[in-house]
Design an enzyme around this catalytic site. Sequence first.
Site, PDB file in Angstrom:
ATOM      1  CD  GLU A 103      34.070  -0.010   7.078  1.00 40.82           C
ATOM      2  OE1 GLU A 103      34.918   0.159   6.379  1.00 40.82           O
ATOM      3  OE2 GLU A 103      33.196  -1.185   6.439  1.00 40.82           O
ATOM      4  CB  CYS A 116      23.792   2.460   8.022  1.00 36.89           C
ATOM      5  SG  CYS A 116      23.642   0.488   7.791  1.00 36.89           S
ATOM      6  CB  CYS A 123      28.233 -11.079  10.802  1.00 33.06           C
ATOM      7  SG  CYS A 123      26.540 -11.734  10.947  1.00 33.06           S
ATOM      8  CB  CYS A 127      24.408 -14.301   4.422  1.00 33.68           C
ATOM      9  SG  CYS A 127      23.326 -14.160   5.848  1.00 33.68           S
ATOM     10  CB  CYS A 130      26.910 -10.817   3.551  1.00 35.24           C
ATOM     11  SG  CYS A 130      27.328  -9.587   4.774  1.00 35.24           S
ATOM     12  CB  SER A 227      17.935 -10.645   5.612  1.00 35.60           C
ATOM     13  OG  SER A 227      18.390  -9.199   5.583  1.00 35.60           O
ATOM     14  CG  LEU A 228      12.226 -14.229   2.529  1.00 33.06           C
ATOM     15  CD1 LEU A 228      12.057 -14.770   3.865  1.00 33.06           C
ATOM     16  CD2 LEU A 228      10.830 -13.704   1.754  1.00 33.06           C
ATOM     17  CG  ASN A 303      25.825  -3.686  -3.449  1.00 33.33           C
ATOM     18  OD1 ASN A 303      25.576  -2.952  -4.406  1.00 33.33           O
ATOM     19  ND2 ASN A 303      25.234  -3.086  -2.282  1.00 33.33           N
ATOM     20  CB  CYS A 346      23.607  -3.717   1.201  1.00 32.51           C
ATOM     21  SG  CYS A 346      22.325  -2.468   1.533  1.00 32.51           S
TER      22      CYS A 346
HETATM   23  N1  SAH Z   1      22.520  -8.963   9.719  1.00 29.12           N
HETATM   24  C1  SAH Z   1      21.158  -8.214   9.320  1.00 29.12           C
HETATM   25  C2  SAH Z   1      21.685  -6.985   9.228  1.00 29.12           C
HETATM   26  C3  SAH Z   1      22.632  -6.334   8.049  1.00 29.12           C
HETATM   27  S1  SAH Z   1      21.683  -5.844   6.946  1.00 29.12           S
HETATM   28  C4  SAH Z   1      20.785  -8.850   8.222  1.00 29.12           C
HETATM   29  O1  SAH Z   1      21.282  -9.689   7.659  1.00 29.12           O
HETATM   30  O2  SAH Z   1      19.603  -8.452   7.903  1.00 29.12           O
HETATM   31  C5  SAH Z   1      22.376  -5.643   5.526  1.00 29.12           C
HETATM   32  C6  SAH Z   1      21.514  -6.005   4.235  1.00 29.12           C
HETATM   33  O3  SAH Z   1      22.347  -6.115   3.130  1.00 29.12           O
HETATM   34  C7  SAH Z   1      20.806  -7.424   4.673  1.00 29.12           C
HETATM   35  O4  SAH Z   1      19.726  -7.699   3.932  1.00 29.12           O
HETATM   36  C8  SAH Z   1      21.865  -8.284   3.887  1.00 29.12           C
HETATM   37  O5  SAH Z   1      21.671  -9.509   3.475  1.00 29.12           O
HETATM   38  C9  SAH Z   1      22.140  -7.474   2.621  1.00 29.12           C
HETATM   39  N2  SAH Z   1      23.468  -7.523   1.935  1.00 29.12           N
HETATM   40  C10 SAH Z   1      24.547  -8.342   2.462  1.00 29.12           C
HETATM   41  N3  SAH Z   1      25.408  -8.398   1.244  1.00 29.12           N
HETATM   42  C11 SAH Z   1      25.050  -7.973   0.488  1.00 29.12           C
HETATM   43  C12 SAH Z   1      25.540  -7.810  -0.771  1.00 29.12           C
HETATM   44  N4  SAH Z   1      26.936  -7.933  -1.325  1.00 29.12           N
HETATM   45  N5  SAH Z   1      24.846  -6.936  -1.927  1.00 29.12           N
HETATM   46  C13 SAH Z   1      23.572  -6.466  -1.464  1.00 29.12           C
HETATM   47  N6  SAH Z   1      22.932  -6.664  -0.220  1.00 29.12           N
HETATM   48  C14 SAH Z   1      23.576  -7.220   0.652  1.00 29.12           C
END
Ligand code: SAH
Length: 358
Positions: A103, A116, A123, A127, A130, A227-228, A303, A346
């Site tokens: 997507e 995006c 992946c 996390c 996610c 992504s901290l 989300n 996200c």
């Molecule tokens: N793998 C990379 C690129 C993905 S970016 C990364 O982790 O940075 C997507 C962003 O959305 C990341 O910061 C991720 O942590 C965040 N994300 C993932 N799941 C989410 C959710 N359910 N709600 C809000 N943000 C989320």
Amino acid sequence: MTRIVEQGSDVAPVKDFSECDRLELEAALVAIGEPAFRGRQVFQWLHQRDVVAFEAMTDLSAPLRARLKTEARISEPTLETKQVSSDGTTKFLLRLADGRHIEAVYIPDTPNQTFCVSTQVGCAMACGFCLTGKMGLIRNLTAGEIAGQVRVLARETHLRTSPFNIVLMGMGEPLHNYDATMKALRILADPQGLAVAPRRVTLSTVGLVPAIEKLAQEEVMPNLALSLHATTDEQRNALVPINRKYSLTQLMDACRAFPRRRRGRITFEYVMLNEVNDTPDDARRLARLLDGIHGKVNLLPLNEAAGIPYTRPSDTRVNTFARILADHGVTVSVRKSRGRDIRAACGQLLVEGTEARV
Ligand code: SAH
């Protein structure tokens, strides 16, 4: 059309020009006895003029066009469906040559126009909040597939000749697919192609420290988003498993060493999970962690999704957290969630029912 060449057959494999950067394309044309500039012409047709059919490349001779038709191909992700959200965000489901799906999302007027894009099918980072992470890694995308998403979205949104931004924030961890991602950025940045300036590109990562250090040496260098999501190793180990390998201290050191563009800053993304990492103490720890780093914080209220064991904090909790950061001198913004009604926000990118975990 993709020609399928069986391995081990005596037919020479057909070269996929969409996987070539400009220099490789020039070399490919030289290899068949043509001058290098023919390669540049093909590159321009593909990336600047959006023409994928060799027969339409009218400044090449007819015999050369005919030859390329049999000896080369230009593959591209195929648009399968398009869903438009009430806020204009558009989610594209794309099919790859091997039948896998990814997507990509167009996010209008933020105030920029932003694409995006994905870097992997699934992946491996897992996390805890996610959805894409739940798929596991199915495979890396190729450079052609990453750059191809941008071509398809630019065409579909009629933005090919306007400035747009690219965020590598779709499915996948870009630094876990380092070479293909960087090659795609070189193809996209090429002045003979779409000429997307690297300052318009943001790469978001969970924090693969050696890859961040490598990225710091690149010539075509995107902006960095990290992504901290947590402020102690204990908490980050639980939410972002890669932290067990690269600790917060190592990560923050790599950020401090990352070269800065003029007025550029690292964005620290912080997903907010109700009563998990969203307390005033977390906010104060976050401010301390960022002390001395030229960064800004982007808060992402979760989300929610079925299968994700966390909830979204109230606006009051988000605002209190943001206020504490601001009071400590940290630049902070709250990401407005776009396209939630079509699951384009996200962490919601997952192709339901079409993929199997390998
Ligand atoms: N793998 C990379 C690129 C993905 S970016 C990364 O982790 O940075 C997507 C962003 O959305 C990341 O910061 C991720 O942590 C965040 N994300 C993932 N799941 C989410 C959710 N359910 N709600 C809000 N943000 C989320």
